[in-house]
Design a protein around this motif. Sequence first.
Motif, mmCIF file in Angstrom:
data_model
loop_
_atom_site.group_PDB
_atom_site.id
_atom_site.type_symbol
_atom_site.label_atom_id
_atom_site.label_comp_id
_atom_site.label_asym_id
_atom_site.label_seq_id
_atom_site.Cartn_x
_atom_site.Cartn_y
_atom_site.Cartn_z
ATOM 1 N N ALA A 1 19.018 31.706 26.171
ATOM 2 C CA ALA A 1 18.297 32.086 24.959
ATOM 3 C C ALA A 1 17.354 33.254 25.219
ATOM 4 O O ALA A 1 17.279 34.203 24.426
ATOM 5 C CB ALA A 1 17.516 30.881 24.425
ATOM 6 N N VAL A 2 16.626 33.203 26.331
ATOM 7 C CA VAL A 2 15.700 34.294 26.670
ATOM 8 C C VAL A 2 16.464 35.586 26.937
ATOM 9 O O VAL A 2 16.078 36.665 26.475
ATOM 10 C CB VAL A 2 14.850 33.901 27.891
ATOM 11 N N HIS A 3 17.570 35.481 27.669
ATOM 12 C CA HIS A 3 18.372 36.662 27.987
ATOM 13 C C HIS A 3 18.896 37.334 26.717
ATOM 14 O O HIS A 3 18.777 38.554 26.548
ATOM 15 C CB HIS A 3 19.537 36.267 28.895
ATOM 16 N N ILE A 4 19.463 36.554 25.807
ATOM 17 C CA ILE A 4 20.012 37.121 24.580
ATOM 18 C C ILE A 4 18.898 37.641 23.675
ATOM 19 O O ILE A 4 19.028 38.690 23.032
ATOM 20 C CB ILE A 4 20.864 36.076 23.848
ATOM 21 N N ASP B 1 22.676 33.663 18.045
ATOM 22 C CA ASP B 1 23.104 33.685 19.442
ATOM 23 C C ASP B 1 22.016 33.142 20.363
ATOM 24 O O ASP B 1 22.306 32.575 21.415
ATOM 25 C CB ASP B 1 23.482 35.108 19.850
ATOM 26 N N VAL B 2 20.752 33.341 19.976
ATOM 27 C CA VAL B 2 19.644 32.747 20.734
ATOM 28 C C VAL B 2 19.666 31.231 20.583
ATOM 29 O O VAL B 2 19.432 30.486 21.541
ATOM 30 C CB VAL B 2 18.303 33.327 20.250
ATOM 31 N N ALA B 3 19.967 30.770 19.370
ATOM 32 C CA ALA B 3 19.986 29.325 19.101
ATOM 33 C C ALA B 3 21.113 28.614 19.833
ATOM 34 O O ALA B 3 21.050 27.397 20.025
ATOM 35 C CB ALA B 3 20.108 29.075 17.595
ATOM 36 N N TRP B 4 22.158 29.332 20.242
ATOM 37 C CA TRP B 4 23.267 28.723 20.982
ATOM 38 C C TRP B 4 22.749 28.006 22.223
ATOM 39 O O TRP B 4 23.029 26.823 22.443
ATOM 40 C CB TRP B 4 24.268 29.821 21.338
ATOM 41 N N GLY B 5 21.980 28.683 23.042
ATOM 42 C CA GLY B 5 21.428 28.050 24.240
ATOM 43 C C GLY B 5 20.416 26.971 23.913
ATOM 44 O O GLY B 5 20.364 25.925 24.574
ATOM 45 N N LEU B 6 19.589 27.198 22.891
ATOM 46 C CA LEU B 6 18.585 26.208 22.511
ATOM 47 C C LEU B 6 19.233 24.921 22.014
ATOM 48 O O LEU B 6 18.690 23.821 22.214
ATOM 49 C CB LEU B 6 17.675 26.782 21.426
ATOM 50 N N GLY B 7 20.399 25.031 21.376
ATOM 51 C CA GLY B 7 21.104 23.843 20.911
ATOM 52 C C GLY B 7 21.504 22.932 22.055
ATOM 53 O O GLY B 7 21.361 21.701 21.970
#
Length: 258
Positions: free
Chosen positions: A83-86, A41-47
């Motif tokens: 990403a930071v929030h999750i 779920d963190v990688a979702w935003g990083l993607g």
Amino acid sequence: MSGFGWAEFARDLPVALGAALGVMLVTFLIALRKGVHRIVDVAWGLGFAAVALVSYAMSTGDGDDGRRVLVTVLTVVWGLRLAVHIGRRGRGHGEDPRYEALLAKAPGNPALYALRTVYLLQGALVWLISLPVLTLWAVMAAPVFPELWAAVSSPDIDTFRFKADPANKGRIMDRGLWSWTRHPNYFGDFCVWWGLFLVVCTDPAVAAATLVSPLVMSFLLTRGSGKALLERHMAGRPGYAEYRARTSGFFPRPPRRS
């Protein structure tokens, strides 16, 4: 802009897909080492941030520099914030119950099943939703929606302050933006991706090629893994039924009277 460069668009599609899948594959290897798949779920935003940076690099020398920078910065900031929030929300917790349930019914090797159904699927969705960002080379300085730059008010700080107060333990967050919509973060994401679509939508062909992206994100936020899933999780919480009765489910509006 006269015409749409379908050849350039097709050229950039596999590169962006490689960036999105690359982030997910690295995350998969980290998850195997840690034994926790919730970090996807963190990688979702990083993607999304990775696709934006790759698209910016590929569009060098083309399009309007101001709008190219704007779209890239908006996407990267949104992705990193998410990403930071999750990451902060999941710190110190074990596996996400969603992934536990998914892997419990995995046929064959659970790790390979997670790779196919979680990581590769999310990488493909990141790529699909990022289509407006892939048109940076075609974004021209045209007077089409020039003022509609995506803006989002994040209630993260209010949420952290609310949870930090021991007196609020077990209570429903219903202050600030949370009194106008039950999902201000999801509504903010909705605004970001429709805003990005409007910024790059300087030609009917661009709109036709990228409209699917905000539509898919809207579905995920309202009917998929966003609002719908969270509301099922929250349904049994004390006070949530009353909060739901007086507060909008998505689009902000003043709370109803009791």
